[in-house]
Design a protein around this motif. Sequence first.
Motif, mmCIF file in Angstrom:
data_model
loop_
_atom_site.group_PDB
_atom_site.id
_atom_site.type_symbol
_atom_site.label_atom_id
_atom_site.label_comp_id
_atom_site.label_asym_id
_atom_site.label_seq_id
_atom_site.Cartn_x
_atom_site.Cartn_y
_atom_site.Cartn_z
ATOM 1 N N LEU A 112 24.073 11.365 -5.960
ATOM 2 C CA LEU A 112 24.506 12.617 -5.349
ATOM 3 C C LEU A 112 25.387 13.390 -6.314
ATOM 4 O O LEU A 112 26.232 12.820 -6.996
ATOM 5 C CB LEU A 112 25.288 12.304 -4.061
ATOM 6 N N VAL A 113 25.183 14.659 -6.363
ATOM 7 C CA VAL A 113 26.020 15.528 -7.194
ATOM 8 C C VAL A 113 26.548 16.638 -6.296
ATOM 9 O O VAL A 113 25.803 17.240 -5.552
ATOM 10 C CB VAL A 113 25.204 16.131 -8.362
ATOM 11 N N VAL A 114 27.880 16.835 -6.332
ATOM 12 C CA VAL A 114 28.462 17.889 -5.505
ATOM 13 C C VAL A 114 29.136 18.893 -6.417
ATOM 14 O O VAL A 114 29.919 18.520 -7.291
ATOM 15 C CB VAL A 114 29.478 17.310 -4.506
ATOM 16 N N GLU A 115 28.834 20.162 -6.208
ATOM 17 C CA GLU A 115 29.430 21.211 -7.037
ATOM 18 C C GLU A 115 30.774 21.631 -6.479
ATOM 19 O O GLU A 115 31.035 21.538 -5.282
ATOM 20 C CB GLU A 115 28.509 22.438 -7.069
ATOM 21 N N THR A 116 31.590 22.123 -7.371
ATOM 22 C CA THR A 116 32.906 22.603 -6.966
ATOM 23 C C THR A 116 32.747 23.733 -5.967
ATOM 24 O O THR A 116 31.916 24.607 -6.143
ATOM 25 C CB THR A 116 33.690 23.107 -8.189
ATOM 26 N N GLY A 117 33.562 23.696 -4.925
ATOM 27 C CA GLY A 117 33.558 24.760 -3.931
ATOM 28 C C GLY A 117 32.498 24.608 -2.866
ATOM 29 O O GLY A 117 32.333 25.469 -2.009
ATOM 30 N N ALA A 118 31.774 23.477 -2.872
ATOM 31 C CA ALA A 118 30.738 23.238 -1.874
ATOM 32 C C ALA A 118 31.342 23.039 -0.492
ATOM 33 O O ALA A 118 32.496 22.684 -0.351
ATOM 34 C CB ALA A 118 29.915 22.013 -2.265
ATOM 35 N N PHE A 119 30.563 23.299 0.533
ATOM 36 C CA PHE A 119 30.937 23.018 1.904
ATOM 37 C C PHE A 119 29.806 22.167 2.449
ATOM 38 O O PHE A 119 28.874 22.650 3.082
ATOM 39 C CB PHE A 119 31.119 24.335 2.664
ATOM 40 N N LEU A 120 29.889 20.884 2.122
ATOM 41 C CA LEU A 120 28.748 19.981 2.276
ATOM 42 C C LEU A 120 28.859 19.153 3.525
ATOM 43 O O LEU A 120 29.911 18.584 3.826
ATOM 44 C CB LEU A 120 28.686 19.062 1.039
ATOM 45 N N SER A 121 27.779 19.053 4.215
ATOM 46 C CA SER A 121 27.768 18.247 5.419
ATOM 47 C C SER A 121 26.849 17.051 5.227
ATOM 48 O O SER A 121 25.757 17.183 4.693
ATOM 49 C CB SER A 121 27.284 19.097 6.603
ATOM 50 N N ILE A 122 27.322 15.897 5.631
ATOM 51 C CA ILE A 122 26.477 14.709 5.594
ATOM 52 C C ILE A 122 26.097 14.406 7.025
ATOM 53 O O ILE A 122 26.973 14.225 7.881
ATOM 54 C CB ILE A 122 27.220 13.516 4.973
ATOM 55 N N VAL A 123 24.819 14.323 7.251
ATOM 56 C CA VAL A 123 24.378 14.029 8.613
ATOM 57 C C VAL A 123 23.598 12.730 8.644
ATOM 58 O O VAL A 123 23.135 12.251 7.623
ATOM 59 C CB VAL A 123 23.521 15.163 9.215
ATOM 60 N N GLY A 124 23.462 12.242 9.835
ATOM 61 C CA GLY A 124 22.707 11.001 10.002
ATOM 62 C C GLY A 124 23.212 10.280 11.235
ATOM 63 O O GLY A 124 24.327 10.537 11.690
ATOM 64 N N PRO A 125 22.385 9.417 11.794
ATOM 65 C CA PRO A 125 22.823 8.671 12.990
ATOM 66 C C PRO A 125 23.954 7.689 12.662
ATOM 67 O O PRO A 125 24.200 7.416 11.489
ATOM 68 C CB PRO A 125 21.552 7.911 13.395
ATOM 69 N N SER A 126 24.594 7.191 13.714
ATOM 70 C CA SER A 126 25.679 6.245 13.423
ATOM 71 C C SER A 126 25.111 5.006 12.761
ATOM 72 O O SER A 126 24.005 4.585 13.068
ATOM 73 C CB SER A 126 26.435 5.826 14.683
ATOM 74 N N GLY A 127 25.876 4.498 11.842
ATOM 75 C CA GLY A 127 25.435 3.305 11.126
ATOM 76 C C GLY A 127 24.538 3.660 9.949
ATOM 77 O O GLY A 127 24.066 2.776 9.253
ATOM 78 N N SER A 128 24.381 4.937 9.663
ATOM 79 C CA SER A 128 23.502 5.303 8.549
ATOM 80 C C SER A 128 24.213 5.236 7.217
ATOM 81 O O SER A 128 23.605 5.294 6.175
ATOM 82 C CB SER A 128 22.947 6.709 8.778
ATOM 83 N N GLY A 129 25.561 5.105 7.241
ATOM 84 C CA GLY A 129 26.308 4.954 5.984
ATOM 85 C C GLY A 129 27.141 6.168 5.635
ATOM 86 O O GLY A 129 27.687 6.252 4.544
ATOM 87 N N LYS A 130 27.265 7.138 6.590
ATOM 88 C CA LYS A 130 28.027 8.358 6.318
ATOM 89 C C LYS A 130 29.476 8.040 5.921
ATOM 90 O O LYS A 130 29.975 8.490 4.888
ATOM 91 C CB LYS A 130 28.066 9.273 7.570
#
Lengths: 259, 577, 228
Positions: free
Chosen positions: C28-46
Amino acid sequence: MNKRMMVFLFLLVSVLLFAGRALANPEIGDILQEIDRLTELKQDGTARVEITRQKAGQGTKVYQAIYYRRDQDDSFLIVMTAPEAEKGNGYLRKGDNFWMYRRNTGTFQQISLDKSIAGSTTLGENFGSKKLFKMYRPLLNQDGREQLLVTKLGEIPVYQFKLTARVEDISYPQAVFWVRKDNYLPLKHASYSLNGTLMQTIYYLKYTRIEDKYLVVKYMIIDEFEKGNKTIVEVKNLSLQALADHIFTKEYLASLSNN
Amino acid sequence: MGLVFLLSYRNLLRQKRRNFFLGIGIGFGMMILVVANAFSHGMVEVLLNDIVANAFGHLVIQGNQGHSFFSMISDKERILAIVQDTIKTDELLYINENLGMFGRAVGNGEAGNIMVAGVTVEDQLVREEFFNNFFTLVTGNFEDYFSTEIEYPVIISAAKAKSLNVQLHDVIKMRLPMITGRIQAVKLTVIAIVNANNTFMDVVMFMDGQRVKELLGYHPWDSASLQIALKDPQRTAAYYAELLHARLKPNLISIIGQVGNQGGQLLAFQNNAQAKQLLKEKITMISGETEKAFSQSGVMVSHQLAQKLHLKPGEDFYYQYQTKYRGFHQEKLTLNAVYDSNTRLGGDIILLNEERVHPFYHQYLPADSNWNYITANNPLHGIMATEWKLLDRSRDSQALRKKYREERQLQTSQPKLDVLTMYEGASDILKLEGVLNSITMIVVLVLFFIILLGVVNTLRMTIKERTREIGTIRAIGMQRNDVRNLFMLETLFLTTISCLAGILLGMIAIKLLGTIEFDLNNAFSIILKNSRLYFKINPTALITSFLLILGMAALAAYFPARKAANLLAVEALRHYE
Amino acid sequence: MNVIEVKGVKKDYPLGKTTVQALKGIDLVVETGAFLSIVGPSGSGKTTLLNIIGCIDTPTAGTVKIQDEEITALPEQTITDLRLHKIGFIFQNFNLIPVLNVRENVEFPLLLMKNQPRALIDSRVKELVRGVGLIDQIEQRPAELSGGQRQRVAIARALVTNPEIILADEPTANLDSETSESILQLMRQLNQSEKTTFIFSTHDPEVLKHANSIIQLRDGLLVGAGVV
């Protein structure tokens, strides 16, 4: 005056002088020396000693002890047999050493000679074999002469005389003695402090004769300072057999005590 | 660090109830410790300062002669001069002779053992202290203490007066042994009945020191033991004891005198095998009995002097000399042997065994001596007898008793001189404080151990409850050590506050206990001061115990706190109660 | 510029005798200033992924770089310091310190930084508290605040150190929808004004509409990425 007359006169004077001397009273110093001689026992002895002490307001207490004594080296050994509180406690003197033994702890403690034995100072003092003549000399009256009174103590004719201490380390610096006229044995003995206060009176009630010597076997000490205190010392079952060396040892005292 | 302080302080207040009870436990323990410490310290101070110091002095020079129970110094003037020269005037309070008569007393039909202390009250300061601070007058007049009209005026405690059944102006007969062993009887007149401020003093009667001294048979130039009171004994007593000890070294015995018209000097040799052996080697016996000459009563005369006097062994002669205090003294001696000193001792010398000399030397101190006659480089210097034996200084009471026991075994008439301070003389009392404090400490430590188990448990509970909080602060960026300190500080805050409260409570308890008046007539009463318990807080001990408790708390808190600090943030955050 | 680079990250958890693979290899690469959401069901590793990025958990394998700095091998103390300076956390349960008031909670990270001038701290804290709209409650303790208010305080706390990244694990899960909306708006607004990178996990589709990029996790693997 002829010669015969002179001889007669001389003889007369001599006889008178001699008779005078014979009839006159003895000197106090001689009496003291005679007392020392009469009471100096050069013999071993074993006895039961009973001391009855009466204290003002505290009733009477009786102490009993077995007493071994050897004259030649001033040794003695005492084991208390009564009362219960003192039973088994003992004292041993050998030469200049004096030990006290406590039965309940089983220990010996070295003590000084003037310490009281079973709470009785008199017993301790009277164990020393001090000679009267060495301790006292006659007290002289104003004209420098000694004074010997001939009187009676009860029914017994006695000499009465005052003494003063020769040396400084004597408990009572002044004393008055009443001694039998016939054999010089003391019957009564009053002791005074330095300033002349009567401190105690001893009555010698009974002597026993051992060959040509005498041993007092019963006497009573009246405390004149603390009125009502009285001590009677009685020596019983006296035996004069020679005593072996092993008796005057700590081991023997301990073994006696535990019986 | 401010943050950690703030947080731990706020956290402490969070569980008020739980910490309140813990605090009460700690505070109560501290209070007991304060009271107990102050009690033992106060008791020791009463024993030491009121009893030992008064009965014993801060610094004592004691002399013993032969086997006498009494202390005796035969030349007071000389020893006093040394003392006054050694101790700075502004550090010296006073020097007193320790005079006490023990004996049997008879009052009105009642008898008992008594002790009469001789107190000389010349100095205005001593007078003030003695009459005003020692006693509370019940009846009588202290002025009569000095009266010459009354025969032996004494001050007696109300308790003792009661036991002897005597009232004011009554006479008490007393029988006492003098220093010589003679029995003396005196009539004492009660001139004041008092309540002593210290119960220990209740058993003692007081009489003018000079009168007691005479009654005991001391000569005016003799002294009983010298009690020296110092302004600051804790600081100076040991120092001056060492100094005095060094300055009280005895000289070799020397008596300048004469036999008839022939002048001479009397010297003495030591009565031990080594000394005698050396002497035998260095001098030559000319006539007489060597055995006798070296015995305890041995008397030898040099051949020069024997010739001048036409003296032969076995003959008596008189040695005369001017004494310091008692005019001329004449000592009868029996000559045992004539010797040739091989120029080691000089001409007109009379040589005696020290045991023959001591008994008359101290009774009749010579006015003229030549202490330096035998110089230190003379081979005989080491075997000549000294005026007295200066005993080694002792560390504590135990060493002191051992020393005295050993000295008692020695059969000698040589006087002994000892210098001691109350700290050695009464080191048992000082030890007593230590022992009492140790007992208290053990009890309190057990108490604190239990309390601290509570602390640990509470802390564990707290940590468990705050696990998520720990996770949060760790995640935000607080370092492990800070987290550990947070919890330790919380415990230390609690301990400190509780201890301070305990100290305060202890002080209040002391004040209250100190106001209770006890009417006791048993051994316990000697620790009372003015019939009250006496407490004195020992700041050092207080601070020490406080720090100790703090240390214990820190130690107890350390392990749970470290455990908290080592929690993984991720685990801690996942924790739900 | 990339603020976060995650490469081949795996995470195993022991669970009894077996091992659970929470992350099975994430890049995973995240850029500066991102507004990133991680989604997934519970237990998915979020949460696991967020924890690893937030340096409070370590991967079993793989590397994590924050601003080009490899952090997986750093000593504990340095990592703690790194968290303090570069990362802000917002938790599902707000996780405020209950004994501290709003002001104290917000200034907490600044105080941990030490040697920060008091005046600076005060002005920064006031600015942020005003920004999250709680200036009137600044002396109140968390217990006196509502859930939304608490989360606002938490956001202020996360932002106070000017971190590079703010990680928010289910920030709205315990809030009603209205409050959630306002919290997300606040986060978005701060993301823009402070230029801070925000990464937040959620399983609420309503939330997703605020994100400018979304990644999806399932069974420890990325299954999709894109912009909504």
